[in-house]
Scaffold this motif. Structure first.
Motif, PDB file in Angstrom:
ATOM      1  N   LEU A  22      86.439  43.119 105.515  1.00 29.00           N
ATOM      2  CA  LEU A  22      86.620  44.214 106.474  1.00 29.00           C
ATOM      3  C   LEU A  22      86.819  45.543 105.752  1.00 29.00           C
ATOM      4  N   ALA A  23      87.578  45.527 104.663  1.00 31.76           N
ATOM      5  CA  ALA A  23      87.769  46.748 103.871  1.00 31.76           C
ATOM      6  C   ALA A  23      86.441  47.188 103.260  1.00 31.76           C
ATOM      7  N   ALA A  24      85.676  46.225 102.768  1.00 33.23           N
ATOM      8  CA  ALA A  24      84.362  46.550 102.201  1.00 33.23           C
ATOM      9  C   ALA A  24      83.448  47.135 103.264  1.00 33.23           C
ATOM     10  N   LEU A  25      83.471  46.552 104.439  1.00 38.74           N
ATOM     11  CA  LEU A  25      82.637  47.029 105.545  1.00 38.74           C
ATOM     12  C   LEU A  25      82.949  48.485 105.877  1.00 38.74           C
ATOM     13  N   GLU A  26      84.220  48.824 105.915  1.00 39.60           N
ATOM     14  CA  GLU A  26      84.619  50.211 106.212  1.00 39.60           C
ATOM     15  C   GLU A  26      84.085  51.187 105.171  1.00 39.60           C
ATOM     16  N   LEU A  27      83.973  50.738 103.942  1.00 40.69           N
ATOM     17  CA  LEU A  27      83.430  51.593 102.876  1.00 40.69           C
ATOM     18  C   LEU A  27      81.909  51.611 102.884  1.00 40.69           C
ATOM     19  N   LEU A  28      81.292  50.483 103.217  1.00 40.27           N
ATOM     20  CA  LEU A  28      79.834  50.379 103.161  1.00 40.27           C
ATOM     21  C   LEU A  28      79.127  51.157 104.267  1.00 40.27           C
ATOM     22  N   VAL A  29      79.648  51.123 105.471  1.00 43.80           N
ATOM     23  CA  VAL A  29      78.936  51.739 106.604  1.00 43.80           C
ATOM     24  C   VAL A  29      78.641  53.221 106.365  1.00 43.80           C
ATOM     25  N   PRO A  30      79.615  54.031 105.952  1.00 43.50           N
ATOM     26  CA  PRO A  30      79.272  55.444 105.688  1.00 43.50           C
ATOM     27  C   PRO A  30      78.260  55.602 104.553  1.00 43.50           C
ATOM     28  N   LEU A  31      78.325  54.714 103.560  1.00 43.42           N
ATOM     29  CA  LEU A  31      77.357  54.776 102.465  1.00 43.42           C
ATOM     30  C   LEU A  31      75.955  54.425 102.958  1.00 43.42           C
ATOM     31  N   VAL A  32      75.864  53.441 103.829  1.00 45.26           N
ATOM     32  CA  VAL A  32      74.575  53.089 104.434  1.00 45.26           C
ATOM     33  C   VAL A  32      74.056  54.273 105.242  1.00 45.26           C
ATOM     34  N   ASP A  33      74.934  54.885 106.022  1.00 46.39           N
ATOM     35  CA  ASP A  33      74.533  56.045 106.825  1.00 46.39           C
ATOM     36  C   ASP A  33      74.021  57.186 105.950  1.00 46.39           C
ATOM     37  N   ALA A  34      74.547  57.267 104.709  1.00 44.05           N
ATOM     38  CA  ALA A  34      74.117  58.307 103.767  1.00 44.05           C
ATOM     39  C   ALA A  34      72.861  57.897 103.000  1.00 44.05           C
ATOM     40  N   GLY A  35      72.374  56.654 103.207  1.00 48.70           N
ATOM     41  CA  GLY A  35      71.132  56.216 102.574  1.00 48.70           C
ATOM     42  C   GLY A  35      71.304  55.530 101.233  1.00 48.70           C
ATOM     43  N   ASN A  36      72.485  55.041 100.923  1.00 51.81           N
ATOM     44  CA  ASN A  36      72.717  54.366  99.646  1.00 51.81           C
ATOM     45  C   ASN A  36      72.114  52.964  99.691  1.00 51.81           C
ATOM     46  N   PRO A  37      71.065  52.684  98.894  1.00 51.92           N
ATOM     47  CA  PRO A  37      70.399  51.383  98.956  1.00 51.92           C
ATOM     48  C   PRO A  37      71.271  50.224  98.477  1.00 51.92           C
TER      49      PRO A  37
END
Length: 117
Positions: A22-37
């Motif tokens: 869950l902590a990872a998910l909170e960090l990943l979603v904004p990175l995905v939104d920013a286009g981080n592959p």
């Protein structure tokens, strides 16, 4: 686009390694939104395996394809995405039926990127 190995990406990987999905998910979603592959590939894996989220084969495929098609050789990211697509289609997943033709295609694409050689 956020850097491939930005501090938040590194923190997300650290949380994944600790199985704090869950902590990872909170960090990943904004990175995905920013286009981080790299974040896209990691989020795809969470959907693929149902870690911290409901398993969703279609969402995993969407994210893996987005990464795979960019031909990212850094950390063999596209090859890993193609390999994971192959595995996903062998077994299927919620919302995704197995497809016995696609795994060979994706495995060949993974090998073409240099992954698994």
């Amino acid at each position: 686009m956020d850097d491939f190995d930005s501090p938040n990406m590194l923190k997300a990987v650290e949380e994944l390694e600790k199985k704090n999905y869950l902590a990872a998910l909170e960090l990943l979603v904004p990175l995905v939104d920013a286009g981080n592959p790299k974040a896209e590939c990691n989020l795809a894996t969470l959907y693929h395996l149902g870690l911290g989220v409901e398993p969703d084969g279609k969402k995993a495929v969407e994210l893996y394809l987005k990464v795979a098609e960019q031909n990212i050789r850094q950390q063999h990211l596209s090859g890993l995405a193609y390999q994971n697509l192959s595995a996903l289609y062998v077994i299927g997943a919620p919302g995704l039926e197995p497809d016995y033709e696609k795994p060979a295609t994706y495995r060949a694409l993974a090998l073409k990127t240099g992954f698994g050689m």
